[in-house]
Design a protein around this motif. Structure first.
Motif, PDB file in Angstrom:
ATOM      1  N   PRO A 168      18.641 -17.422   0.753  1.00 20.58           N
ATOM      2  CA  PRO A 168      19.733 -17.590   1.727  1.00 20.58           C
ATOM      3  C   PRO A 168      19.724 -18.938   2.442  1.00 20.58           C
ATOM      4  N   VAL A 169      18.601 -19.665   2.349  1.00 19.24           N
ATOM      5  CA  VAL A 169      18.540 -20.979   3.024  1.00 19.24           C
ATOM      6  C   VAL A 169      18.377 -22.061   1.953  1.00 19.24           C
ATOM      7  N   ILE A 170      19.422 -22.883   1.814  1.00 14.51           N
ATOM      8  CA  ILE A 170      19.389 -23.976   0.836  1.00 14.51           C
ATOM      9  C   ILE A 170      18.982 -25.251   1.585  1.00 14.51           C
ATOM     10  N   ILE A 171      17.953 -25.920   1.086  1.00 16.40           N
ATOM     11  CA  ILE A 171      17.516 -27.167   1.744  1.00 16.40           C
ATOM     12  C   ILE A 171      18.230 -28.349   1.103  1.00 16.40           C
ATOM     13  N   ALA A 172      18.922 -29.139   1.942  1.00 15.09           N
ATOM     14  CA  ALA A 172      19.631 -30.327   1.441  1.00 15.09           C
ATOM     15  C   ALA A 172      18.633 -31.470   1.302  1.00 15.09           C
ATOM     16  N   LEU A 173      18.366 -31.861   0.045  1.00 16.23           N
ATOM     17  CA  LEU A 173      17.424 -32.965  -0.208  1.00 16.23           C
ATOM     18  C   LEU A 173      18.147 -34.300  -0.046  1.00 16.23           C
ATOM     19  N   ASP A 174      18.466 -34.641   1.181  1.00 22.99           N
ATOM     20  CA  ASP A 174      19.184 -35.902   1.408  1.00 22.99           C
ATOM     21  C   ASP A 174      18.201 -37.063   1.491  1.00 22.99           C
ATOM     22  N   PHE A 175      17.634 -37.384   0.329  1.00 22.28           N
ATOM     23  CA  PHE A 175      16.719 -38.518   0.174  1.00 22.28           C
ATOM     24  C   PHE A 175      17.279 -39.408  -0.928  1.00 22.28           C
ATOM     25  N   GLN A 185       9.131 -21.105  -4.254  1.00 18.05           N
ATOM     26  CA  GLN A 185      10.332 -21.357  -5.054  1.00 18.05           C
ATOM     27  C   GLN A 185      11.512 -21.464  -4.105  1.00 18.05           C
ATOM     28  N   LEU A 186      12.092 -22.646  -4.067  1.00 19.92           N
ATOM     29  CA  LEU A 186      13.132 -22.955  -3.071  1.00 19.92           C
ATOM     30  C   LEU A 186      14.494 -23.065  -3.744  1.00 19.92           C
ATOM     31  N   PHE A 187      15.525 -23.047  -2.911  1.00 22.65           N
ATOM     32  CA  PHE A 187      16.880 -23.350  -3.378  1.00 22.65           C
ATOM     33  C   PHE A 187      17.200 -24.724  -2.787  1.00 22.65           C
ATOM     34  N   LEU A 188      17.333 -25.728  -3.657  1.00 22.42           N
ATOM     35  CA  LEU A 188      17.433 -27.112  -3.194  1.00 22.42           C
ATOM     36  C   LEU A 188      18.790 -27.706  -3.522  1.00 22.42           C
ATOM     37  N   LYS A 189      19.332 -28.429  -2.576  1.00 22.25           N
ATOM     38  CA  LYS A 189      20.626 -29.080  -2.811  1.00 22.25           C
ATOM     39  C   LYS A 189      20.393 -30.555  -3.113  1.00 22.25           C
ATOM     40  N   VAL A 190      20.888 -30.977  -4.274  1.00 24.71           N
ATOM     41  CA  VAL A 190      20.832 -32.393  -4.651  1.00 24.71           C
ATOM     42  C   VAL A 190      22.237 -32.943  -4.476  1.00 24.71           C
ATOM     43  N   GLY A 191      22.380 -33.864  -3.559  1.00 21.23           N
ATOM     44  CA  GLY A 191      23.696 -34.438  -3.293  1.00 21.23           C
ATOM     45  C   GLY A 191      23.848 -35.796  -3.944  1.00 21.23           C
TER      46      GLY A 191
END
Ligand code: C5P
Length: 236
Positions: A4-11, A28-34
């Motif tokens: 339920p919590v997506i981490i935004a990998l703003d790097f 095991q995470l849910f990661l956002k690649v922007g």
């Protein structure tokens, strides 16, 4: 949804991502690649995250002519990401082509879920009315775009938690509402305008939240991530 919590990998670089993920050890995470990260590191980075067992939301917000979006999505489908998005402002035909491209490209992998950005959570009603020349309230546009996304058979939308209740009313319970603009009481708002806490987001009915700087700029990202996850799980 996977988490339920997506981490935004703003790097900007893989080295920064590896440094950030290191203390999460084998979670095991849910990661956002922007776009910041994808334009620098490309598909290899996505493959790397998947090889570590993480789910990936590829937040590229496609917005182009329908044929270009179709072809781009057909290629992206090969990456086997879990979630991808387009701008609803591209219109129904473009969104339909996005789904078609994902379906045609998903030969081995399951089709990624596809959602539409309604109005960015950094957009205020003044900016929308005066600069973008879109009349009415944020709710009017968000509702209209959400209905268009549903007509195009998308799986849901990106929106502010504040907009979830009326999207649920018009698009139903199964339509995903993925919500950024999340802040804890002591956080800087930064460039976001339509914000909510993790608890408010859950109470308002968000399917899951996207959290960037609150976690990535924290001194203790693992602790903050788990605090947010706990808040979410305890909220009704
Ligand atoms: O740091 P913060 O939590 O504000 O990050 C929010 C993330 O969600 C950013 O990666 C931003 O690109 C993304 N996002 C957003 N608003 C949208 C769509 C995506 O803030 N409507």
């Amino acid at each position: 949804m996977l988490q339920p919590v997506i981490i935004a990998l703003d790097f900007s670089t893989r080295a920064e991502v590896e440094g950030f993920l290191q203390p999460f050890s084998d979670e095991q995470l849910f990661l956002k690649v922007g776009m910041e990260l994808y334009y620098q590191e490309g598909p290899d980075l996505v493959n790397y995250l998947q090889s570590q067992g993480h789910a990936v939301f590829l937040d590229l917000k496609l917005h182009d002519i329908p044929t270009t979006v179709y072809k781009a999505m057909r290629g992206i489908a090969n990456l086997g990401v879990d979630l991808i998005n387009v701008h609803a402002a591209g219109g129904i035909e473009m969104m339909k082509k996005a789904i078609e491209g994902l379906e045609d490209g998903s030969v081995i992998n399951k089709r990624p879920l596809c959602i539409a950005v309604t109005q960015l959570t950094s957009t205020s009603v003044e900016t929308m009315n005066e600069e973008l020349n879109i009349p009415g309230t944020i709710q009017d546009t968000v509702e209209h775009y959400a209905k268009n996304a549903e007509k195009a058979n998308l799986d849901g939308v990106v929106c502010s938690p504040l907009e979830v209740p009326f999207i649920r009313d018009c698009c139903g319970e199964r339509f995903l509402t993925i919500t950024p603009g999340i802040r804890l009481a002591n956080n800087d708002v930064n460039d976001q305008k339509r914000i909510a806490s993790p608890v408010q987001a859950k109470e308002l009915g968000s399917s899951c939240i996207v959290v960037g700087r609150t976690i990535t700029r924290s001194e203790k990202p693992v602790i903050v991530y788990h605090q947010i996850l706990d808040m979410w799980r305890k909220a009704e």
